[in-house]
Design an enzyme around this catalytic site. Structure first.
Site, PDB file in Angstrom:
ATOM      1  N   ARG A 122      65.325  83.709  71.439  1.00  0.00           N
ATOM      2  CA  ARG A 122      63.967  83.469  70.981  1.00  0.00           C
ATOM      3  C   ARG A 122      63.221  82.620  72.019  1.00  0.00           C
ATOM      4  NH1 ARG A 122      65.287  80.968  65.192  1.00  0.00           N
ATOM      5  NH2 ARG A 122      67.113  80.259  66.386  1.00  0.00           N
ATOM      6  N   LYS A 133      65.016  75.963  69.479  1.00  0.00           N
ATOM      7  CA  LYS A 133      66.170  75.191  68.986  1.00  0.00           C
ATOM      8  C   LYS A 133      66.143  73.767  69.520  1.00  0.00           C
ATOM      9  CE  LYS A 133      68.925  76.126  66.617  1.00  0.00           C
ATOM     10  NZ  LYS A 133      68.899  75.909  65.145  1.00  0.00           N
ATOM     11  N   TYR A 184      62.615  73.097  66.298  1.00  0.00           N
ATOM     12  CA  TYR A 184      63.585  72.768  65.252  1.00  0.00           C
ATOM     13  C   TYR A 184      64.496  71.666  65.779  1.00  0.00           C
ATOM     14  CZ  TYR A 184      62.310  77.033  62.710  1.00  0.00           C
ATOM     15  OH  TYR A 184      61.624  77.995  62.017  1.00  0.00           O
ATOM     16  N   HIS A 235      66.790  69.495  63.202  1.00  0.00           N
ATOM     17  CA  HIS A 235      67.948  69.357  62.313  1.00  0.00           C
ATOM     18  C   HIS A 235      68.770  68.118  62.693  1.00  0.00           C
ATOM     19  CE1 HIS A 235      67.051  73.259  60.580  1.00  0.00           C
ATOM     20  NE2 HIS A 235      67.046  73.799  61.781  1.00  0.00           N
ATOM     21  N   GLU A 289      61.173  72.051  60.869  1.00  0.00           N
ATOM     22  CA  GLU A 289      61.760  72.199  59.532  1.00  0.00           C
ATOM     23  C   GLU A 289      61.254  71.201  58.501  1.00  0.00           C
ATOM     24  OE1 GLU A 289      64.739  69.552  61.743  1.00  0.00           O
ATOM     25  OE2 GLU A 289      63.497  71.305  62.210  1.00  0.00           O
ATOM     26  N   ASP A 335      73.028  74.468  59.787  1.00  0.00           N
ATOM     27  CA  ASP A 335      72.079  73.703  60.598  1.00  0.00           C
ATOM     28  C   ASP A 335      71.932  72.273  60.086  1.00  0.00           C
ATOM     29  OD1 ASP A 335      71.288  75.247  62.712  1.00  0.00           O
ATOM     30  OD2 ASP A 335      69.618  76.184  61.675  1.00  0.00           O
TER      31      ASP A 335
END
Length: 375
Positions: free
Chosen positions: A15, A75, A94, A96, A118, A270
């Site tokens: 991605r 990510k 993201y 996490h 998120e 995650d």
């Protein structure tokens, strides 16, 4: 503003943070967009397409990280990327952080301002930047589970749909949110016998109204989780507590009691995973076995369908990227309470209460973080 788009380096992560169409909108507003060569190739976006959109192509991640004020990724930054971050820079991706103290510690040390997709909210209380990837991961989970149930992949040798005279696989979905609903949609569509567990009666009612008799709903307790997992061929972990570590719903004892060759697909990995026996895996080595149960715990499942997933995430992140670029981080956060909910790290401190609790660290109130940004 100078916006940077590095190539993702996580295992099989194709991605990309911005597609050419998103780049074009930024450039037309007067911003400079630095795109690392090859960043979009895995999602079907050529360097030529970025150049035509007005991007400045650069060689290597160093040029992106050193030249950009705003880094847009997919990510969480890996260790080599975290070493490139600096104070005064904004990272939008993201993160996490709750189950990842090492990443948190290094982001704090860098001084970067980090906004997590998120935990960005919407007026209706949903998580708009997490939802599309939850939809993708939920729809992928039955596919991954079906593959793992095949004997060559260590499974029981059970076909999800069954055939005439042979019953279908029993699929248990833990959680009736976005991931769970999409997992139930695909699993039931594949012909499996599907049960969704959740503690929210309204979520169960919505699922019952949507699927009717195709999907059973069960109120989630320790006892029902244990009972249903022991019966299941495939368990899909789909629970989420925004910003926090996922609750451990499936105990090691329950895993030991599951059928030999059964499969767990822990989409919650995650955020640490919802099974005691879960640990992160990669697309290169997606599974491992504990007590004869196959575990699939890939932390970037949507990376497997990078083109679909990239369009889906860009559709929802672009308005926030434009706001950050047009207004600057401090003003964009001050004017948008929902973007402000995404602020996880600033000036060496955690700014999200759930993340701070999970990491057992002090939390800097967002209002104080904004005051620091303006000073």
């Amino acid at each position: 503003m100078r916006v940077g788009v590095p190539k993702e380096i996580k295992d099989h992560e194709d991605r990309v943070g911005l597609i050419p169409e998103s780049v074009r909108e930024l450039v037309e507003r007067g911003h400079t967009v630095l795109v690392q060569r090859g960043a979009g190739v895995g999602a079907g976006h050529s360097d030529d397409a970025y150049e035509k959109a007005g991007a400045t192509l650069v060689d290597g991640a160093d040029a992106v990280f050193s030249g950009a004020d705003l880094i847009v990724k997919i990510k969480e930054p890996l260790a080599v990327e975290r070493a490139k971050l600096r104070r005064g820079q904004t990272l939008f991706t993201y993160l996490h952080l709750a189950p990842d103290p090492v990443q948190a510690r290094e982001l704090l040390a860098s001084g970067v301002t980090a906004i997590a997709y998120e935990t960005v909210t919407a007026p209706d209380g949903t998580l708009p930047l997490l939802t599309p990837m939850s939809e993708v991961a939920g729809r992928l989970a039955p596919q991954a589970g079906a593959m793992c149930l095949e004997r060559p992949h260590g499974g029981r040798g059970v076909l999800l749909a069954g055939v005439a005279g042979v019953p279908p696989a029993e699929v248990v979905v833990l959680g009736g949110g976005v991931v769970g609903v999409n997992a139930a949609l695909i699993a039931s569509g594949m012909g499996a016998d599907v049960t969704v567990l959740d503690r929210n009666p309204e979520a169960l009612r919505r699922i019952a109204a949507r699927f009717g008799s195709r999907v059973r709903t069960v109120f989630s307790t320790r006892g029902t989780i244990d009972t249903m997992c022991r019966r299941a061929d495939l368990v899909i972990g789909a629970v989420l507590v925004p910003g926090a570590t996922a609750p451990r719903l499936v105990t090691a004892e329950t895993v030991r009691a599951m059928k030999a060759g059964a499969v767990i697909v822990d989409v919650a990995i995650d955020q640490g995973g919802c099974c005691e026996t879960s640990r992160p895996t990669t697309h290169s080595q997606p599974t491992y076995v504990v007590d004869d149960v196959v575990h699939y715990c890939v932390t970037n499942m949507p990376g497997a369908v990078a083109r679909t997933a990239t369009f889906a995430i860009n559709n929802v992140t672009l308005p926030f990227v434009l706001a950050l670029a047009d207004k600057g981080t401090a003003r964009a956060l001050a004017e948008d309470v929902h973007l402000r909910a995404g602020l996880n790290v600033h000036d060496g401190r955690i700014t999200h209460p759930a993340v701070a609790r999970a990491l057992d660290l002090p939390c800097l109130p967002v209002a104080e973080a904004l005051a620091i940004m303006r000073s």
